[in-house]
Design a protein around this motif. Structure first.
Motif, PDB file in Angstrom:
ATOM      1  N   VAL A 188      -1.493   5.749   3.884  1.00  0.00           N
ATOM      2  CA  VAL A 188      -1.594   4.402   4.428  1.00  0.00           C
ATOM      3  C   VAL A 188      -1.089   4.472   5.858  1.00  0.00           C
ATOM      4  CG1 VAL A 188      -0.698   2.093   4.256  1.00  0.00           C
ATOM      5  CG2 VAL A 188      -1.338   3.318   2.217  1.00  0.00           C
ATOM      6  N   THR A 189      -1.940   4.150   6.810  1.00  0.00           N
ATOM      7  CA  THR A 189      -1.513   4.205   8.201  1.00  0.00           C
ATOM      8  C   THR A 189      -1.008   2.839   8.627  1.00  0.00           C
ATOM      9  OG1 THR A 189      -3.739   3.704   8.900  1.00  0.00           O
ATOM     10  CG2 THR A 189      -3.125   6.017   8.818  1.00  0.00           C
TER      11      THR A 189
ATOM     12  N   GLY B 287       0.782  -1.228   0.000  1.00  0.00           N
ATOM     13  CA  GLY B 287       0.000   0.000   0.000  1.00  0.00           C
ATOM     14  C   GLY B 287       0.816   1.282   0.000  1.00  0.00           C
ATOM     15  N   GLN B 288       2.148   1.177   0.163  1.00  0.00           N
ATOM     16  CA  GLN B 288       2.942   2.397   0.354  1.00  0.00           C
ATOM     17  C   GLN B 288       3.040   3.237  -0.903  1.00  0.00           C
ATOM     18  OE1 GLN B 288       3.899   3.402   3.288  1.00  0.00           O
ATOM     19  NE2 GLN B 288       3.137   1.532   4.212  1.00  0.00           N
TER      20      GLN B 288
ATOM     21  N   MET C 127      -6.826  -2.115  -5.221  1.00  0.00           N
ATOM     22  CA  MET C 127      -7.661  -3.306  -5.085  1.00  0.00           C
ATOM     23  C   MET C 127      -7.192  -4.186  -3.922  1.00  0.00           C
ATOM     24  SD  MET C 127      -8.533  -5.659  -8.247  1.00  0.00           S
ATOM     25  CE  MET C 127     -10.194  -6.141  -8.479  1.00  0.00           C
ATOM     26  N   VAL C 128      -5.885  -4.440  -3.895  1.00  0.00           N
ATOM     27  CA  VAL C 128      -5.375  -5.330  -2.851  1.00  0.00           C
ATOM     28  C   VAL C 128      -5.420  -4.633  -1.495  1.00  0.00           C
ATOM     29  CG1 VAL C 128      -2.922  -4.794  -3.055  1.00  0.00           C
ATOM     30  CG2 VAL C 128      -3.613  -7.026  -2.341  1.00  0.00           C
ATOM     31  N   VAL C 129      -5.225  -3.311  -1.481  1.00  0.00           N
ATOM     32  CA  VAL C 129      -5.296  -2.573  -0.221  1.00  0.00           C
ATOM     33  C   VAL C 129      -6.709  -2.669   0.351  1.00  0.00           C
ATOM     34  CG1 VAL C 129      -5.286  -0.252   0.736  1.00  0.00           C
ATOM     35  CG2 VAL C 129      -3.378  -1.021  -0.625  1.00  0.00           C
ATOM     36  N   ASN C 130      -7.705  -2.607  -0.522  1.00  0.00           N
ATOM     37  CA  ASN C 130      -9.077  -2.752  -0.034  1.00  0.00           C
ATOM     38  C   ASN C 130      -9.329  -4.138   0.526  1.00  0.00           C
ATOM     39  OD1 ASN C 130      -9.735  -0.181  -0.604  1.00  0.00           O
ATOM     40  ND2 ASN C 130     -10.753  -0.618  -2.533  1.00  0.00           N
TER      41      ASN C 130
ATOM     42  N   VAL D 270      -3.780  -2.738   6.395  1.00  0.00           N
ATOM     43  CA  VAL D 270      -3.160  -1.541   5.835  1.00  0.00           C
ATOM     44  C   VAL D 270      -3.876  -0.272   6.296  1.00  0.00           C
ATOM     45  CG1 VAL D 270      -2.344  -0.508   3.713  1.00  0.00           C
ATOM     46  CG2 VAL D 270      -2.548  -2.957   3.877  1.00  0.00           C
ATOM     47  N   ALA D 271      -5.187  -0.363   6.483  1.00  0.00           N
ATOM     48  CA  ALA D 271      -5.973   0.750   7.006  1.00  0.00           C
ATOM     49  C   ALA D 271      -5.699   2.068   6.293  1.00  0.00           C
ATOM     50  CB  ALA D 271      -5.724   0.915   8.499  1.00  0.00           C
ATOM     51  N   PRO D 272      -6.052   2.156   5.010  1.00  0.00           N
ATOM     52  CA  PRO D 272      -5.815   3.413   4.307  1.00  0.00           C
ATOM     53  C   PRO D 272      -6.716   4.516   4.854  1.00  0.00           C
ATOM     54  CG  PRO D 272      -7.100   1.940   2.939  1.00  0.00           C
ATOM     55  CD  PRO D 272      -6.751   1.179   4.172  1.00  0.00           C
TER      56      PRO D 272
END
Lengths: 681, 302
Positions: free
Chosen positions: A631-632, A317-318, A598-601, A607-609
């Motif tokens: 991205v936290t 996610g970075q 997509m993968v972050v979701n 990942v907690a965007p």
């Protein structure tokens, strides 16, 4: 005065052949000489007060030290044994011992290689002509490298802690090279807190160890009974202290920020080498005990799995190039711990295949990660120079402007994904073989679950590194700076070429890598050669070389056929197909954030965007709107930061008693003394 | 030796026919005559003779993508046993290499797509890597389960092991495995319900959109590589699903070829009777397949 005390005067080859004179010198002496050379490498520059020459002299010193050090490591692997040295120091902790064994070789082998590469790279990356901090950086780089060698050599708790602290503090001074930046100050403080929390745990650990055996000297391998009442506490404190340094979850929170904000060559050393010192600490501590508690293997396995999955999910996610690489270091440390966990579980279950495969997997991955992660971090330095930013989404199209860095970075990316024909595959292969063999033999194959986990981690790694390579190097430039990017000088690319060659050779000839690691596996796992051979025969090393070569030959043949065919046929250039849209711009390209969206979701829990969407007003013309996406990170951003803020708030009440009025302070002292007096009577 | 020659011949020449059979089946369902069975071969020949258009943004990566993808698939194809005959290259632990070769080919397909700088191709690449990542654990669960049944970590042994007896002994587990493998087969080859190879809307495509900018021989290589991948994963499926071994080498080959053609027909039927899933549903189905394969593993442990 240090007095030489040859405990094992075994290796005698004097006068045999001039070429072997070097080998006949004791490896420990070589290593100590290398450490001294590195420690003092920055001093000439300071004394001469000519930073440009100082930096060059330092590079020569470190490269010389690296060569001496690698010779020592090779002679150790060749069967010679290092002497044990004893320091008679005036400190009240007993005589300190220094020695080297085969376990150390796994860590020293990449250490010297990477240090040499980094010192050459730093001449061009952090040139003393432009950067005033170069002198300081060179000095601490030398201390840092030497301290890591000393960590591996120390056989005495206090000496170890001294080396450990020198290492941790020089890393702090290195990573805060750009002190003006508030972000650097912040991550520096977090690093300092994290590393000293770890050191505190190590203080507790070595004190307990002294309580158990009566001396600060390290006990001999397997000499300490597990029945010692504090054994479990020792192991837990070691896991906290060393695990924090290694970046094992949940003690990884300092790592992404620190590695992202350090100068790139420092990040390469921190990520490629310093994290491994944590791994070394845990391995060394475990070697003291004759047996290990049952839960330890599963705990390490669990922590490794957690780190691997969460690390790579965070990395995916970075948006910051170096933060991404740092998060992937957490993943790789996780993989190393999965290997160690398999070995310890195997010890419990009396399953030699798990011990051998786990140790091989972990040790090979330690070397491999040193190679490819350093390569990628050095590459990130080149990119930052070229594009002037760390934001992946502001780069693009750099492959055209960087014809050397681009393939090197591709090699690093393929290697870190563990894809054949590169070296990353070899380490994972051992872990897979161990896990699947467990799936076949064991009545309850829990360790076999490692294989699907590794597969998932591998898949996520492919997402992450396709993103990083594709968005940075391919497509059209997304910013003016990226459009004017330039290739680095040879001083920067040459070290990267060396590291990439290492990745390629180790991938094509895995037998070589296994040869390097076998002595350490035999030593650490206390295994005989036939036992190891029984398991390694199951691991396809020679067929892998064959398949890899076949793959490369096929690529060359099909590629040549394709290019020949292409030459005969008409060719034309055009714009990329934009589905009929006639004027696509570079800003319409997919960005790294959209690539991983997509993968972050899917992995939102990890990942907690944090998205802040603009309020859209339908006025004409529309006003400026801003979309914010970060991205936290769960442990730091959601737990530790609020916790520390709360604690800070609570302590602010305490500040009322600290008001600066001296006579009241004297009253405090008087009151305290009164209370104490009343207490004792 | 004969088997190796037949293996290579079948693996090299046969795959495009599968696409032809699938197309014919779908045409039959739609009440059309459809393209001839050998249409994919004609397409390939035509493509290898056509000129190419390259986007100005592309680099050598764009040209290397199809080549590496095809090479990796070819090696994978040499590792897989066909028709109860051991594979030409077979060694202990080859199943890990097999899985990772697909990772390598995916890496190159997707970076070649990103090389064009098109947002659509980026979209396709992102979907491809995400879905394949979810499919990966299933493959390993399946392979571990089969490895446990056959007590081996060599693909040739694992995949030729299933016999009618294994089906009777562990029917439920085998059924789950076959189900999971079929889902993986459809997902990895971008067939309906995961992706529609014949769709005409770039926004909804996965595999096809990644290769939009490839043309001429490069597109031919991609098309052939895709057919080969379908063939390789189809062969894995057939080996597990059809536990028949006659002992006669040639009869086994014939059975294998008939079986894989039947598989192509099945895929054609699935494509005719199903619609594409919504994109958000695809991860759910893939995770579902992983759980199925995990169940299969649990069942063989009893």
């Amino acid at each position: 005065m240090p007095t030489c005390n040859h405990i094992l005067p075994r290796y005698e080859r004097k006068g045999r052949c001039e070429a072997f004179v070097f080998f006949s010198v004791d490896p420990t002496i070589c290593l100590l000489a290398a450490a001294t050379l590195m420690a003092f490498s920055g001093v000439p520059g300071l004394v001469m007060n000519r930073p440009v020459w100082g930096q060059r002299i330092a590079a020569v010193f470190v490269v010389a030290a690296s060569i001496v050090g690698e010779f020592a490591v090779i002679s150790l692997l060749g069967g010679s044994r290092g002497a044990t040295f004893q320091i008679d120091w005036p400190l009240p902790f007993g005589q300190a011992l220094m020695s080297v064994d085969l376990l150390s070789t796994i860590f020293l082998l990449p250490l010297f290689l990477v240090c040499g590469c980094v010192s050459v790279y730093s001449i061009a990356y952090w040139p003393a002509r432009e950067q005033t901090s170069a002198g300081k950086l060179t000095l601490f780089l030398g201390f840092f490298a030497a301290a890591m060698v000393m960590v591996v050599l120390a056989r005495h708790g206090v000496l170890f802690l001294i080396a450990w602290e020198v290492m941790a503090l020089s890393a702090y001074f290195l990573l805060t090279a750009e002190q003006q930046s508030s972000e650097v100050q912040r991550v520096g403080t977090i690093y300092l807190i994290a590393t000293h929390t770890g050191t505190m745990a190590l203080f507790a650990m070595f004190s307990l160890l002294r309580g158990a055996i009566g001396t600060f000297q390290f006990p001999a391998s397997h000499s300490l009974s597990q029945a010692v009442p504090v054994a479990s506490v020792i192991i837990i404190t070691a896991l906290i202290g060393f695990g924090g340094k290694a970046g094992l979850m949940p003690l990884h929170f300092w790592l992404p920020g620190a590695h992202a904000n350090a100068p790139s060559h420092v990040s390469a050393m921190m990520s490629g080498l310093m994290l491994k010192m944590g791994v070394y600490g845990i391995l060394r501590t475990m070697s003291f005990f004759d047996a290990l508690p049952v839960w330890l293997g599963w705990l390490i396995l669990l922590l490794g799995t957690w780190s691997a999955i969460n690390g790579i999910a965070l990395a995916a996610g970075q948006r910051d190039l170096k933060r991404l690489l740092a998060c992937s270091s957490i993943e790789n440390v996780g993989i190393i711990f999965i290997g160690i966990g398999l070995a310890v579980v195997g010890l419990q279950l009396h399953a030699p295949y798990l011990i051998v495969c786990g140790l091989f997997g972990a040790f090979i991955h330690i070397i491999n990660h040193g190679l490819f992660k350093s390569l990628l971090f050095l590459g990130s330095g080149v990119l930052i120079h070229a594009a002037g930013t760390r934001e992946i989404d502001r780069m693009g199209g750099l492959a055209r402007r960087m014809p050397i860095t681009s393939p090197l970075f591709l090699i690093g990316s393929l290697a870190i994904c563990g894809l054949p024909p590169l070296n990353g595959f070899v380490g994972e292969l051992f872990l897979y073989v161990g896990a699947i063999t467990d799936g076949i033999i064991a009545p309850l194959p829990l360790a076999a679950l490692v294989a699907p986990v590794l597969a998932l981690v591998g898949g996520l790694a492919v997402i992450t590194f396709v993103k990083i390579y594709g968005i940075i190097f391919l497509g059209a430039p997304r910013s003016v700076a990226a459009a004017h990017g330039h290739e680095a000088t040879r001083a920067m690319t040459a070290p990267m070429v060396l590291l990439a060659l290492g990745c390629l050779v180790a991938g094509l000839a895995p037998v070589l890598l296994v040869r390097l690691v076998t002595p350490a596996v035999a030593f650490y796992g206390n295994l005989a050669a036939p036992e190891i051979a029984l398991v390694t025969d199951q691991v396809p090393l020679v067929p892998l070389t064959f398949a890899n070569c076949l793959l490369i030959i096929l690529v060359l043949v099909i590629g040549a056929a394709y290019l020949l065919r292409l030459r005969r046929l008409p060719r034309s250039l055009g714009a990329t197909w934009g589905c009929g849209y006639p004027e696509p711009t570079a800003r319409m390209q997919y960005t790294g954030t959209s690539f991983s969206e997509m993968v972050v979701n899917l992995l939102g829990a990890i990942v907690a965007p944090n998205r802040r969407k603009p309020i859209l007003v339908t006025a004409i013309p529309p006003a400026d709107a801003r979309f914010h996406y970060t991205v936290t990170e769960t442990v730091l951003d959601r737990i530790l930061t609020p916790l520390f803020q709360g604690v800070g708030l609570a302590f602010s009440y305490l500040r009322r008693v600290q008001h600066g009025q001296l006579h009241i302070y004297v009253l405090y002292i008087f009151a305290t003394l009164c209370v104490l007096m009343a207490w004792t009577h | 030796m004969t088997d190796i020659i037949i293996h290579c011949a079948v693996a090299l020449l046969f795959p495009p026919l599968l696409l032809g059979v699938i197309g014919k089946t779908k045409a039959a369902f739609a009440g059309r005559v459809g393209a001839p069975y050998f249409q994919p071969y004609y397409d390939l020949i035509k493509l290898f003779r056509k000129g190419s258009v390259f986007s100005e943004t592309t680099t050598w990566v764009f040209r290397a993508g199809p080549v590496v993808t095809l090479s990796a698939t070819l090696i994978a194809c040499l590792l897989i046993p066909l028709g109860r005959h051991a594979a030409p290259i077979s060694f202990s632990g080859d199943l890990i290499l097999f899985a990772y070769l697909f990772g390598l080919s995916r890496f190159f397909t997707t970076i070649a797509a990103l090389d064009t700088g098109s947002s659509f191709e980026g979209m396709g690449a992102a979907r491809e890597v995400t879905f394949s990542c979810l499919a990966e654990p299933t493959l390993f669960f399946t392979l571990i389960t089969l490895a446990r049944m056959s007590k081996s970590i060599t693909l040739s042994t694992i995949l030729t092991h299933p016999t009618p007896a294994t089906w009777f002994a562990a029917g439920a587990s085998m059924l789950l495995l076959v189900g999971a493998l079929f889902i993986i087969l459809l997902a990895e080859n971008c067939r309906i319900p995961f992706d529609d190879p014949n769709t005409h809307l770039e926004l909804t495509m996965i595999h096809e959109v990644m290769v939009l900018d490839h043309s001429g021989p490069a597109f031919g290589i991609i098309l052939y590589g895709a057919a080969l991948k379908l063939f390789v994963l189809g062969a894995v499926f057939v080996n597990v699903a059809l536990p028949i071994a006659t002992g006669n080498a040639l009869a086994d080959w014939a059975i294998f070829i008939v079986a894989i053609l039947a598989l192509a027909v099945t895929i054609g039927i699935v494509e005719s009777v199903m619609a594409r899933l919504r994109l958000v549903r695809i991860p759910q189905l893939l995770v579902g397949a992983t759980i199925l394969s995990a169940f299969a593993m649990m069942l063989v442990l009893r």
